[in-house]
Structure formats: C-alpha cells, structure tokens
Design an enzyme around this catalytic site. Structure first.
Site, mmCIF file in Angstrom:
data_model
loop_
_atom_site.group_PDB
_atom_site.id
_atom_site.type_symbol
_atom_site.label_atom_id
_atom_site.label_comp_id
_atom_site.label_asym_id
_atom_site.label_seq_id
_atom_site.Cartn_x
_atom_site.Cartn_y
_atom_site.Cartn_z
ATOM 1 N N ASP A 188 0.818 -1.223 0.000
ATOM 2 C CA ASP A 188 0.000 0.000 0.000
ATOM 3 C C ASP A 188 0.851 1.272 0.000
ATOM 4 O OD1 ASP A 188 -2.392 1.379 0.009
ATOM 5 O OD2 ASP A 188 -2.516 1.448 2.192
ATOM 6 N N ASN B 137 -11.055 -2.549 -5.066
ATOM 7 C CA ASN B 137 -10.274 -1.594 -5.871
ATOM 8 C C ASN B 137 -10.924 -1.271 -7.225
ATOM 9 O OD1 ASN B 137 -7.058 -2.799 -4.624
ATOM 10 N ND2 ASN B 137 -8.190 -0.976 -4.019
HETATM 11 C C1 IPE Z 1 -5.465 -2.541 0.094
HETATM 12 O O1 IPE Z 1 -5.138 -1.228 -0.099
HETATM 13 C C2 IPE Z 1 -5.436 -3.278 -1.206
HETATM 14 C C3 IPE Z 1 -4.122 -3.461 -1.795
HETATM 15 C C4 IPE Z 1 -2.983 -3.049 -1.320
HETATM 16 C C5 IPE Z 1 -4.108 -4.186 -3.026
HETATM 17 P P1 IPE Z 1 -6.253 -0.106 -0.316
HETATM 18 O O2 IPE Z 1 -5.504 1.156 -0.550
HETATM 19 O O3 IPE Z 1 -7.209 -0.531 -1.344
HETATM 20 O O4 IPE Z 1 -6.983 -0.099 1.093
HETATM 21 P P2 IPE Z 1 -7.834 1.040 1.805
HETATM 22 O O5 IPE Z 1 -8.824 1.532 0.799
HETATM 23 O O6 IPE Z 1 -6.882 2.106 2.208
HETATM 24 O O7 IPE Z 1 -8.441 0.366 2.984
HETATM 25 C C1 IPE Z 2 -1.632 0.185 -3.353
HETATM 26 O O1 IPE Z 2 -1.385 1.548 -3.379
HETATM 27 C C2 IPE Z 2 -1.926 -0.393 -4.713
HETATM 28 C C3 IPE Z 2 -3.300 -0.861 -4.892
HETATM 29 C C4 IPE Z 2 -4.253 -0.795 -4.008
HETATM 30 C C5 IPE Z 2 -3.625 -1.430 -6.172
HETATM 31 P P1 IPE Z 2 -2.566 2.598 -3.390
HETATM 32 O O2 IPE Z 2 -2.935 2.870 -4.804
HETATM 33 O O3 IPE Z 2 -3.670 2.165 -2.502
HETATM 34 O O4 IPE Z 2 -1.837 3.876 -2.782
HETATM 35 P P2 IPE Z 2 -2.436 4.870 -1.729
HETATM 36 O O5 IPE Z 2 -2.809 4.069 -0.515
HETATM 37 O O6 IPE Z 2 -3.639 5.513 -2.346
HETATM 38 O O7 IPE Z 2 -1.335 5.829 -1.457
HETATM 39 MG MG MG Z 3 -4.050 2.446 -0.521
#
Ligand code: IPE
Ligand code: IPE
Ligand code: MG
Length: 239
Positions: free
Chosen positions: A20, A68
């Site tokens: 993340d 997502n």
């Molecule tokens: C969790 O991260 C999913 C992945 C890393 C693939 P998210 O960024 O989607 O989670 P939330 O929305 O902050 O809970």
């Molecule tokens: C994790 O990084 C990747 C996926 C969830 C696919 P994020 O895209 O959630 O990055 P942040 O949390 O918004 O910074």
């Molecule tokens: Mg994230």
C-alpha cells in the site's frame, strides 16, 4: 546482523504483505497516482527476491482487492495493463524455483490476464522453493463466501456431511488451500487495517504496520518487520 537463519529461527511459514501507498508516493512527487504503481511493481520484485534469499517458505502479496474496482476507470485500466505486462516477467520466476499461485476471484478479470495467470502457475508447478502468492481481485469476504458455496454444493450432492464441516474441510475450499496460516502481516503506508486481506488465515497473525510507502519498501524494512515479529509473544489463546 546475520539474517541467514532468521526466518527459520522465528518459525515463520507465511508472510502476508499489503502493498500500500503507491498513490501517495506518486502524489508526493507531483505525479498522477497511477505513476506510483509501476514503482510498486519494482518494489514487489525486490521484496520477492529478499523473501527467497531469506528462505521465507510462503509469501502472499496483496495486489488488487475486490474493492479496488471502485477507483477511477483510468487508474483501474492502468493497473490491469501493468499487471498484464508484469505477468511476462513473472514467467521468468520459474528459474528461481519459485511456485506461483494467484488467489482471488476470476469474475470481471480480463480473459487475457486469466490466461497469463494460468500459464504462470502451470510453468512453476514443478518448483519446490518459495511459494509466491499474488492476491489479485481478492477479498477475504468473497473468499469465505466462495468456500461456503463450495461446501454447500458438496453437502447437496452428498459428498460431505454436516459433522465433516470442520476447519480442515473449510481450509481446503479456500483459495489458499494447502498453504500454511499467516504468521505475519506487514502493511506499509501508515494505514492500520486489513482492508479485507486474508481475514480467515490471519486469525492469529501478528501485525506490523510501517510508515514507509510501498515503492520505498526495502529489504531493510522487511528485516525490521521480522525483528519486530521476533519480539512478540504468540499465545494462541494459551498462557
Ligand atoms: C489494500 O489497499 C489493497 C491493496 C494493497 C491491493 P487499499 O488502498 O485498497 O486499502 P484502503 O482503501 O486504504 O483500505
Ligand atoms: C496500493 O497503493 C496499490 C493498490 C491498491 C492497487 P494505493 O494505490 O492504494 O496507494 P495509496 O494508498 O492511495 O497511497
Ligand atoms: Mg491504498
């Protein structure tokens, strides 16, 4: 610090990693969120190498959740394209004796990606080293529902009785069938939640939340998380 036997000494069988912070990594640099994802893919490759080097038996990376899909289409499209091109690199992992497994639902996943996942899994099927699981279109709640439906069907066709529905039977219906429960979950990015990751398998996992953003995650961070894990006292309900 000598890390040669660290994972073995800690008795770790399975690590889950929530990759993340890609979006924030890009935004901090004045770039569009989607520019963070290729950097995240680089961090994934390095982290997998570190896991192999450290002798981690099984590692699951959270790459794309069932939630997502709710992101802007442009970002979802770029994640799908990245995943597709990345799969070709994953094919090369077979030379590192890595066993690949993709966990998650195939519903809504483009056919081209499904075909690559199948191909990558079958190419590494004979390997005997680290299990690398990639949670793609994965949600813990969806996985539990999927397993429940499977068991209900088995009950309906008479191949399982009510009293046979125990943890072992349920485990065998999960996407992680045959893999050990998770010992340690690492989440970079500063968030302190599971976000629907391995909710069944992490029943007794230890959690290490870290402030680093995923694209900056290094072997040093992985080792720091292992050291932190080593300080925990896992009791599993005992004393
Ligand atoms: C969790 O991260 C999913 C992945 C890393 C693939 P998210 O960024 O989607 O989670 P939330 O929305 O902050 O809970
Ligand atoms: C994790 O990084 C990747 C996926 C969830 C696919 P994020 O895209 O959630 O990055 P942040 O949390 O918004 O910074
Ligand atoms: Mg994230």
């Amino acid at each position: 610090m000598n890390t040669d036997n660290l994972v073995k000494e800690l008795g770790i069988n399975h690590i889950g990693i929530i990759m993340d912070g890609n979006g924030r990594w890009a935004q901090k640099r004045g770039l569009p969120r989607k520019a963070g994802h290729p950097k995240g893919a680089e961090a994934f490759k390095k982290c997998l190498d570190s896991c192999v080097k450290l002798g981690v038996p099984c590692v699951t990376f959270y790459a794309f959740s069932t939630e997502n899909w709710s992101r802007p289409k442009d970002e979802v499209d770029s994640l799908m394209n990245l995943f597709l091109s990345f799969m070709d690199e994953m094919m090369k992992l077979s030379s590192k004796n890595i066993r690949l497994r993709f966990i998650g639902s195939r519903d809504g996943v483009p056919e081209k990606i499904c075909a690559k996942m199948d191909e990558a899994e079958s190419r590494t099927v004979g390997n005997t080293g680290t299990w690398c699981c990639v949670a793609f279109n994965y949600g813990g709640k969806e996985e539990i529902l999927h397993a429940t439906k499977k068991i209900a069907l088995e009950y309906k066709n008479g191949s399982i009785g009510i009293d046979d529905i125990d943890e072992t039977a349920f485990n065998s219906c999960l996407y992680t069938e045959g893999l050990p429960d998770v010992d340690l979950i690492i989440r970079p990015s500063g968030e302190q939640r599971l976000s629907n990751f391995l909710i069944w398998q992490a029943a007794y996992a230890e959690f290490v939340f870290m402030d680093v953003l995923w694209p900056d995650f290094s072997e040093k961070d992985l080792i720091a998380a292992l050291v932190e894990y080593g300080k925990r006292n896992r009791r599993f309900g005992g004393v």
